[in-house]
Design an enzyme around this catalytic site. Structure first.
Site, PDB file in Angstrom:
ATOM      1  N   ASP A  45       0.823  -1.207   0.000  1.00  0.00           N
ATOM      2  CA  ASP A  45       0.000   0.000   0.000  1.00  0.00           C
ATOM      3  C   ASP A  45       0.859   1.260   0.000  1.00  0.00           C
ATOM      4  O   ASP A  45       2.032   1.234   0.390  1.00  0.00           O
ATOM      5  CB  ASP A  45      -0.863   0.045   1.271  1.00  0.00           C
ATOM      6  CG  ASP A  45      -1.989  -0.979   1.239  1.00  0.00           C
ATOM      7  OD1 ASP A  45      -2.019  -1.795   0.303  1.00  0.00           O
ATOM      8  OD2 ASP A  45      -2.816  -0.959   2.161  1.00  0.00           O
ATOM      9  N   ASP A  46       0.229   2.344  -0.366  1.00  0.00           N
ATOM     10  CA  ASP A  46       0.711   3.724  -0.174  1.00  0.00           C
ATOM     11  C   ASP A  46       1.703   4.233  -1.229  1.00  0.00           C
ATOM     12  O   ASP A  46       2.061   5.395  -1.204  1.00  0.00           O
ATOM     13  CB  ASP A  46       1.323   3.948   1.219  1.00  0.00           C
ATOM     14  CG  ASP A  46       0.296   3.764   2.340  1.00  0.00           C
ATOM     15  OD1 ASP A  46      -0.850   3.386   2.033  1.00  0.00           O
ATOM     16  OD2 ASP A  46       0.655   3.988   3.502  1.00  0.00           O
ATOM     17  N   HIS A  96      -6.006   2.937  -3.816  1.00  0.00           N
ATOM     18  CA  HIS A  96      -5.920   3.157  -2.364  1.00  0.00           C
ATOM     19  C   HIS A  96      -6.348   4.598  -2.050  1.00  0.00           C
ATOM     20  O   HIS A  96      -5.831   5.215  -1.115  1.00  0.00           O
ATOM     21  CB  HIS A  96      -4.476   2.884  -1.917  1.00  0.00           C
ATOM     22  CG  HIS A  96      -4.300   2.640  -0.446  1.00  0.00           C
ATOM     23  ND1 HIS A  96      -5.101   1.805   0.297  1.00  0.00           N
ATOM     24  CD2 HIS A  96      -3.376   3.115   0.441  1.00  0.00           C
ATOM     25  CE1 HIS A  96      -4.677   1.781   1.557  1.00  0.00           C
ATOM     26  NE2 HIS A  96      -3.642   2.578   1.672  1.00  0.00           N
ATOM     27  N   TYR A 137      -6.710   2.065   5.924  1.00  0.00           N
ATOM     28  CA  TYR A 137      -7.008   1.564   7.274  1.00  0.00           C
ATOM     29  C   TYR A 137      -7.958   0.355   7.254  1.00  0.00           C
ATOM     30  O   TYR A 137      -8.322  -0.185   8.291  1.00  0.00           O
ATOM     31  CB  TYR A 137      -7.575   2.670   8.181  1.00  0.00           C
ATOM     32  CG  TYR A 137      -6.786   3.955   8.055  1.00  0.00           C
ATOM     33  CD1 TYR A 137      -5.530   4.077   8.646  1.00  0.00           C
ATOM     34  CD2 TYR A 137      -7.259   5.010   7.275  1.00  0.00           C
ATOM     35  CE1 TYR A 137      -4.774   5.230   8.482  1.00  0.00           C
ATOM     36  CE2 TYR A 137      -6.504   6.172   7.103  1.00  0.00           C
ATOM     37  CZ  TYR A 137      -5.277   6.274   7.710  1.00  0.00           C
ATOM     38  OH  TYR A 137      -4.533   7.406   7.532  1.00  0.00           O
ATOM     39  N   HIS A 185       3.970  -2.111   3.120  1.00  0.00           N
ATOM     40  CA  HIS A 185       3.976  -0.767   2.511  1.00  0.00           C
ATOM     41  C   HIS A 185       5.302  -0.581   1.785  1.00  0.00           C
ATOM     42  O   HIS A 185       6.362  -0.633   2.434  1.00  0.00           O
ATOM     43  CB  HIS A 185       3.785   0.293   3.593  1.00  0.00           C
ATOM     44  CG  HIS A 185       2.478   0.158   4.319  1.00  0.00           C
ATOM     45  ND1 HIS A 185       2.278  -0.759   5.326  1.00  0.00           N
ATOM     46  CD2 HIS A 185       1.291   0.792   4.145  1.00  0.00           C
ATOM     47  CE1 HIS A 185       1.021  -0.664   5.757  1.00  0.00           C
ATOM     48  NE2 HIS A 185       0.399   0.272   5.054  1.00  0.00           N
TER      49      HIS A 185
HETATM   50 ZN   LIG Z   1      -2.456   2.990   3.366  1.00  0.00          ZN
END
Ligand SMILES: [Zn+2]
Length: 234
Positions: A45-46, A96, A137, A185
């Site tokens: 993610d991210d 995301h 989240y 991440h």
């Molecule tokens: Zn995230």
């Protein structure tokens, strides 16, 4: 990439078998399918982030491992080539939100716009497609209408908190099992290093790293829009 090709060969074999009613297959053909293959999915993610994501893509390619990337829309500018590379190298690319907003409790119009903007950025880069959603989240309001499958996780080493490679590897190896969806991440060097060590360790144990979509389909699960998936079993 040979692993990937072998996987699709197996899938094609299974499809043929299913099409034939499962009976027309010669007895020895089934034995050619790898015994006790274990599948698992890494999700990141991210990102994308130039230095870390690029190193991760290099490492995954060396290892013949596929993964799933849930991208923050506003991080894409300047890293378009990395996103194209993800898709070209067989990874799944997902959404995301645009600015990593909390969708649970968000104003519905804001939430929809956050999802749509990243979707549009991905469509512009990679073409029309279904870009699955991982809500930041892991939460989204139950009544929020989402037109794609959603993905949570079953293994969370909290890599963003410790930023410690050894600790992340240890936590994942402790909790991982067949059909797990692992949350990492790719914006932290410690997580990228951990991910590659995890791939090495689990490949030695007979695991194959596939995308979330592949993991579900390998389990006979047909992904549906608006449904949140937590592991390969659904
Ligand atoms: Zn995230």
């Amino acid at each position: 990439m040979w692993k990937k090709q072998l996987l699709f060969l197996c899938l094609a074999g299974l499809a043929l078998w299913a099409a034939a009613g499962g009976e027309a297959l010669p007895a020895d053909a089934a034995a050619e399918l790898p015994a006790e293959v274990k599948y698992i999915a890494l999700t990141f993610d991210d990102g994308p982030r130039r230095d870390t994501t690029e190193k991760l893509l290099d490492g995954l390619r060396e290892r013949g491992a596929s993964a799933t990337f849930f991208l923050v829309g506003e991080e894409i500018a300047g890293s378009e080539d990395l996103v194209e590379r993800m898709a070209a190298e067989g990874h799944q690319v997902g959404n995301h939100t645009w600015s990593h907003v909390r969708l649970g409790g968000a104003v519905p119009e804001t939430a929809a716009q956050e999802i749509r903007m990243t979707e549009e950025a991905l469509e512009e880069l990679l073409g029309e497609g279904e870009y699955w959603l991982r809500p930041p989240y892991g939460f989204i309001d139950a009544d929020m209408e989402v037109g794609v499958p959603m993905v949570k996780w079953s293994v969370d080493p909290r890599d963003w908190e410790s930023r410690d490679t050894a600790q992340v590897v240890q936590a994942v190896l402790r909790d991982a099992g067949p059909n797990a969806i692992i949350l990492l991440h790719d914006i932290y060097p410690s997580s990228v290093e951990a991910a590659l060590q995890i791939v090495d360790a689990l490949e030695r144990e007979g695991y194959w790293f596939v995308t979330v979509e592949e993991l579900l389909r390998l389990n006979g699960v047909t992904p549906e829009p608006g449904v949140m998936y937590r592991s390969g079993r659904g």
